[in-house]
Design an enzyme around this catalytic site. Structure first.
Site, PDB file in Angstrom:
ATOM      1  CB  ALA A  63      -0.193  -0.123   1.522  1.00  0.00           C
ATOM      2  N   GLY A 102      -0.100  -5.329   1.166  1.00  0.00           N
ATOM      3  CA  GLY A 102      -0.622  -5.112  -0.316  1.00  0.00           C
ATOM      4  C   GLY A 102      -0.370  -5.779  -1.233  1.00  0.00           C
ATOM      5  CD  GLU A 105      -2.210  -7.340   2.969  1.00  0.00           C
ATOM      6  OE1 GLU A 105      -3.090  -7.819   4.223  1.00  0.00           O
ATOM      7  OE2 GLU A 105      -2.344  -6.639   2.245  1.00  0.00           O
ATOM      8  CD  GLU A 125       1.541  -5.886   5.214  1.00  0.00           C
ATOM      9  OE1 GLU A 125       1.090  -6.116   4.041  1.00  0.00           O
ATOM     10  OE2 GLU A 125       2.671  -6.638   5.523  1.00  0.00           O
TER      11      GLU A 125
HETATM   12  N1  T1G Z   1       4.397   3.787  -0.402  1.00  0.00           N
HETATM   13  C1  T1G Z   1       5.625   4.589  -0.347  1.00  0.00           C
HETATM   14  N2  T1G Z   1       6.662   4.794  -0.661  1.00  0.00           N
HETATM   15  C2  T1G Z   1       7.568   3.763  -0.412  1.00  0.00           C
HETATM   16  C3  T1G Z   1       6.704   2.710  -0.627  1.00  0.00           C
HETATM   17  C4  T1G Z   1       5.533   2.265  -0.298  1.00  0.00           C
HETATM   18  N3  T1G Z   1       4.915   0.933   0.425  1.00  0.00           N
HETATM   19  N4  T1G Z   1       7.865   1.894  -1.175  1.00  0.00           N
HETATM   20  C5  T1G Z   1       9.469   2.627  -1.465  1.00  0.00           C
HETATM   21  N5  T1G Z   1       9.032   3.611  -1.137  1.00  0.00           N
HETATM   22  C6  T1G Z   1       9.575   4.785  -1.345  1.00  0.00           C
HETATM   23  C7  T1G Z   1      10.692   4.719  -0.497  1.00  0.00           C
HETATM   24  O1  T1G Z   1      10.032   6.029   0.415  1.00  0.00           O
HETATM   25  C8  T1G Z   1      12.002   5.663  -1.724  1.00  0.00           C
HETATM   26  O2  T1G Z   1      11.123   6.482  -2.155  1.00  0.00           O
HETATM   27  C9  T1G Z   1      11.454   5.256  -3.055  1.00  0.00           C
HETATM   28  O3  T1G Z   1      10.135   3.940  -3.329  1.00  0.00           O
HETATM   29  C10 T1G Z   1      12.454   3.451  -3.458  1.00  0.00           C
HETATM   30  O4  T1G Z   1      12.263   2.639  -2.329  1.00  0.00           O
HETATM   31  C11 T1G Z   1      -2.780  -2.818   3.378  1.00  0.00           C
HETATM   32  C12 T1G Z   1      -0.329  -1.710   5.077  1.00  0.00           C
HETATM   33  C13 T1G Z   1      10.358  -2.133  -2.279  1.00  0.00           C
HETATM   34  C14 T1G Z   1      12.227  -3.020  -0.792  1.00  0.00           C
HETATM   35  O5  T1G Z   1       6.848  -2.375   3.513  1.00  0.00           O
HETATM   36  O6  T1G Z   1      10.988  -2.400   1.541  1.00  0.00           O
HETATM   37  O7  T1G Z   1       0.912  -2.952   2.979  1.00  0.00           O
HETATM   38  O8  T1G Z   1      12.952   8.271  -1.086  1.00  0.00           O
HETATM   39  O9  T1G Z   1      14.910   3.555  -1.500  1.00  0.00           O
HETATM   40  O10 T1G Z   1      15.542   0.239  -1.789  1.00  0.00           O
HETATM   41  O11 T1G Z   1      -2.003  -4.924   4.624  1.00  0.00           O
HETATM   42  O12 T1G Z   1      11.408  -0.187  -0.688  1.00  0.00           O
HETATM   43  O13 T1G Z   1      13.396   7.408  -3.407  1.00  0.00           O
HETATM   44  O14 T1G Z   1      11.546   9.188  -2.367  1.00  0.00           O
HETATM   45  O15 T1G Z   1      13.223   1.411  -0.438  1.00  0.00           O
HETATM   46  O16 T1G Z   1      14.478  -0.142  -4.365  1.00  0.00           O
HETATM   47  C15 T1G Z   1       4.428  -2.968   3.026  1.00  0.00           C
HETATM   48  C16 T1G Z   1       8.186  -1.286   1.627  1.00  0.00           C
HETATM   49  C17 T1G Z   1       3.326  -1.356   3.200  1.00  0.00           C
HETATM   50  C18 T1G Z   1       7.640  -2.399   1.939  1.00  0.00           C
HETATM   51  C19 T1G Z   1      12.845  -1.017  -2.296  1.00  0.00           C
HETATM   52  N6  T1G Z   1       5.402  -2.385   2.338  1.00  0.00           N
HETATM   53  N7  T1G Z   1       9.358  -0.821   0.582  1.00  0.00           N
HETATM   54  O17 T1G Z   1      13.629  -0.956  -2.402  1.00  0.00           O
HETATM   55  O18 T1G Z   1      14.377   1.303  -2.797  1.00  0.00           O
HETATM   56  S1  T1G Z   1       2.549  -1.598   4.038  1.00  0.00           S
HETATM   57  C20 T1G Z   1       6.791  -2.780   2.529  1.00  0.00           C
HETATM   58  C21 T1G Z   1      10.034  -1.880   0.639  1.00  0.00           C
HETATM   59  C22 T1G Z   1       0.902  -2.246   3.426  1.00  0.00           C
HETATM   60  C23 T1G Z   1      -1.462  -3.646   3.345  1.00  0.00           C
HETATM   61  C24 T1G Z   1      -0.533  -2.881   4.100  1.00  0.00           C
HETATM   62  C25 T1G Z   1      11.426  -1.403  -0.212  1.00  0.00           C
HETATM   63  C26 T1G Z   1      12.101  -2.170  -2.212  1.00  0.00           C
HETATM   64  P1  T1G Z   1      12.514   7.648  -2.214  1.00  0.00           P
HETATM   65  P2  T1G Z   1      14.549   2.263  -1.540  1.00  0.00           P
HETATM   66  P3  T1G Z   1      14.846  -0.029  -2.677  1.00  0.00           P
END
Ligand code: T1G
Length: 688
Positions: A63, A102, A105, A125
């Site tokens: 998400a 998400g 999911e 999450e």
């Molecule tokens: N939402 C918004 N921005 C995100 C994002 C996300 N989920 N994931 C990454 N970004 C932005 C990050 O801030 C950065 O921005 C750019 O993308 C590149 O990321 C309903 C509740 C996928 C392994 O926890 O672990 O789903 O700094 O530098 O090293 O159940 O990003 O360039 O402006 O990290 O190649 C669950 C989070 C969300 C995964 C890639 N998902 N992301 O790593 O790039 S909660 C996560 C990561 C959810 C649902 C729920 C990593 C990556 P900027 P990066 P990377």
């Protein structure tokens, strides 16, 4: 369709492509057209199957975290997944890169999942202080079983495509053109015909779950959560999936999610998520990087060996230099032993171990560092020794080589000023064990060239470190603030607190251990040597060291350690020693509350952080939080000292510091102007 969602009909198989760089987060502007596309395809008779795929480097990584805390715009993910499950024709998720949160999911809303061999799938999450809120806690157990789902959801650690295939989470793993494979897979499934069972109606994963075993595992995980709410909620949500009807469990998941997303803990962990990414951003983001293929490390001791392993693990060739063969062999032997431990734990294959060791070259000749692009010294923490080493490097290193020091305290401007190429000098302050600890304090000296800095910030990412760029001062950000946090420890003991009382306040706060347990683990002699070098004293700690009580390594420190025990026992001898020293100083013991301990340790910590920001030693308050959360065990559920100050109440912190300053006259309590300003504005920014 829209910029972020497109549909192509390939002879009856519709390919829905999500394109929302950089990580295809399920932002509202994706969800809305995605929902519309799926509804249209559900009702499109010319379509016999649907493939959901993503453009760019990854499948949906979750998400959109930036949307949390704001009113949810419909359709939300749950609505899209619920609609997906009403589609009678086969739906296939084509997963490359990462399917996280998400994203997984959404894929669990499909009848089938196929993955690229390099893909990683997970529900992380919990690392954001949340739980899967799009049905993951209820659907994943139905596919992979209760035990696997519990492990994946409470740890938040993604699994690889092959492990996901073995677990039944993905139905096929492909190399090469994934979307083409997925279309062929979907076409074949459609040809064979349904019915196709949505995950919500599957129970194959649930089978005969041993609830008692599940509860025991969940209880153990709760114990390890150290006060974090999300891991406990995750276990509860998975248990609901085992014991409640699908829709009731889904409703319970929603309620738990709503509670967590509004919690301070999740706000703190989301703060750290973005803070880590912000910390790696340098002004002038297109600064060219210097080429780095070969790394040299000087000193094969604990730090040098760990640093060398960190670079080898990152794929670099490493030359490890020592003064003579004996310490060199000892260092290389320690590295081999560390890898053998990883093999025995199953976190490394024998093959990979052989490959890693092949990347090392040992040497006792500085000339062998001549073709290194980056050279890091990790020798004895003494200015004269450091200057001697840099003098030799100045003579042999190739033009443009980056020359780094791993000093924890010393003045890097002085080291840089001692050679002819100060623009190539900077600090790379690793934390022990350097091959494990995530934090890397990158110290920018006054004359460090921007491209040298940009190069090592990028390198940090490539070796899996969380980098924070800091300026030169004594102890940089971490150790300087650590000194402020510990400045009252002795006084608190003399006035009546005990080591275990103070340590309990820290572990109750969420720290893995308190300052005295940490001192005993690291070795009290390190601080003792440092104090002596700087002409400083700590009457109790110095006396313990004079008695040979260096901590765990001598079986006695602030605590007593029975043979092999990691947990120390309070030692009446130490408490008697403290009482004697207090009497000598005419200090009458009194009852000391947990609040007072926090006020005299963590408030000075925050105050020192404010001074560091004022001096521009750190660029952002969030950088300080990243240092403390990744290098000093500051509880992630509190977001780091500067974020925590916002939760604790900066006005209260200023008021209490003022009190202690008036009472003791000690500078460590004198509220920093920026902290006072934070109390008025709520922001750490120096200017409005
Ligand atoms: N939402 C918004 N921005 C995100 C994002 C996300 N989920 N994931 C990454 N970004 C932005 C990050 O801030 C950065 O921005 C750019 O993308 C590149 O990321 C309903 C509740 C996928 C392994 O926890 O672990 O789903 O700094 O530098 O090293 O159940 O990003 O360039 O402006 O990290 O190649 C669950 C989070 C969300 C995964 C890639 N998902 N992301 O790593 O790039 S909660 C996560 C990561 C959810 C649902 C729920 C990593 C990556 P900027 P990066 P990377």
């Amino acid at each position: 369709m829209s910029n972020s969602v497109s549909v192509v009909n390939e002879n009856g198989v519709a390919i829905v492509t999500i394109d929302n760089p950089p990580v295809n987060a399920l932002s509202f502007h994706v969800r809305e057209p995605l929902m519309q596309a799926l509804v249209d395809l559900r009702d499109d008779a010319s379509v016999s199957a649907i493939v959901i795929a993503c453009a760019g480097r990854t499948f949906v990584a979750g998400a959109d975290i930036t949307e949390f805390g704001k009113p949810v715009q419909q359709p939300d993910l749950r609505a899209i997944v619920a609609m997906l499950e009403t589609i009678a024709k086969p739906t296939v998720a084509a997963i490359h890169g990462t399917a996280l949160g998400g994203g997984l999911e959404l894929a669990l809303g499909c009848h089938f999942r196929v993955a690229d061999a390099g893909a990683r799938l997970g529900l992380p999450e919990v690392k954001l202080g949340l739980l899967p809120g799009g049905g993951g806690t209820v659907r994943l157990p139905r596919v992979v079983g209760a035990a696997k789902a519990l492990k994946m959801i409470v740890s938040g650690t993604p699994i690889g495509a092959n492990e996901a295939h073995e677990a039944g989470l993905v139905d096929a793993v492909f190399e090469g053109d994934l979307v083409t494979h997925a279309v062929n897979f979907a076409r074949e499934i459609a040809r064979k015909g349904g019915p196709f069972t949505p995950v919500r109606d599957r129970n194959d994963g649930l089978g005969e779950t041993d609830l008692a075993a599940f509860d025991a595992e969940a209880a153990d995980l709760a114990r390890k959560a150290r006060g974090l709410e999300a891991p406990v909620a995750c276990a509860q949500a998975v248990r609901n999936a085992l014991t409640l009807p699908f829709d009731e469990a889904l409703a319970a998941e929603r309620a738990l999610f709503a509670k967590l997303v509004a919690s301070d803990q999740s706000r703190a962990q989301r703060h750290l998520f973005f803070a880590e990414r912000e910390a790696a951003k340098l002004p002038g983001k297109d600064t060219p990087k210097r080429r780095t293929a070969r790394v040299g490390v000087i000193g094969a001791g604990t730090m040098g060996g760990g640093i060398a392993m960190a670079f080898a693990n990152g794929g670099f060739s490493v030359t490890l230099l020592e003064t003579s063969a004996e310490p060199l062999q000892r260092g290389l032997g320690m590295i081999e032993k560390n890898y053998a431990v990883s093999v025995s734990r199953g976190s490394l294959t024998e093959d990979a171990k052989r490959q890693r060791l092949a990347q090392f070259e040992g040497s006792t000749d500085y000339a062998d560092l001549a073709d290194c692009d980056l050279i890091i010294e990790a020798v004895f923490e003494d200015m004269a020794v450091k200057k001697q080493v840099f003098g030799k490097l100045d003579a042999i290193a190739k033009p443009g080589a980056i020359l780094a020091t791993n000093t924890s305290y010393l003045d890097i401007n002085e080291i840089a000023g001692s050679i002819s190429r100060p623009q190539d000098v900077l600090g790379l302050h690793f934390f022990s064990p350097a091959n494990v600890m995530k934090l890397l304090e990158i110290v920018r000296a006054d004359r460090t060239a921007p491209d040298a800095l940009a190069t090592v910030v990028d390198l940090a990412r490539r070796i899996g470190k969380v980098a924070v760029v800091v300026g030169v001062c004594h102890g940089f950000v971490g150790n300087r603030m650590l000194a402020a946090r510990g400045s009252e420890s002795e006084a608190l003991l003399l006035e009546g607190a005990t080591p275990s009382q103070i340590d309990k306040v820290f572990t109750d706060f969420g720290w893995p251990m308190g300052p005295f347990q940490m001192g005993d683990l690291a070795g009290l002699d390190i601080g003792w040597r440092n104090r002596k070098a700087r002409g400083l004293t700590a009457v109790i700690a110095d006396t313990l060291c004079e008695l040979g009580r260096f901590g765990q390594k001598t079986g006695r420190g602030f605590y007593l350690y029975e043979a092999g025990a990691r947990a120390g026992l309070p030692d009446p001898e130490v408490e008697a020693l403290i009482r004697d020293k207090a009497a000598e100083k005419g200090v009458a013991p009194r009852a000391i509350s947990a609040e007072e301990i926090i006020e005299r340790t963590l408030y000075p910590l925050v105050n020192e952080g404010a001074k560091i920001l004022e001096e521009k030693i750190a660029v952002r308050a969030s950088d300080i939080d990243v240092v403390w959360a990744n290098g000093y065990g500051f509880p992630i559920g509190k977001g780091g000292p500067m974020f925590w100050a916002g939760l604790e109440g900066p006005a209260k912190i200023v008021e209490r510091l003022d009190q202690w300053h008036q009472r003791t006259g000690k500078d460590v309590f004198k509220p920093a102007p920026l902290l006072k300003r934070m109390a008025e504005t709520g922001s750490w920014k120096a200017e409005a």
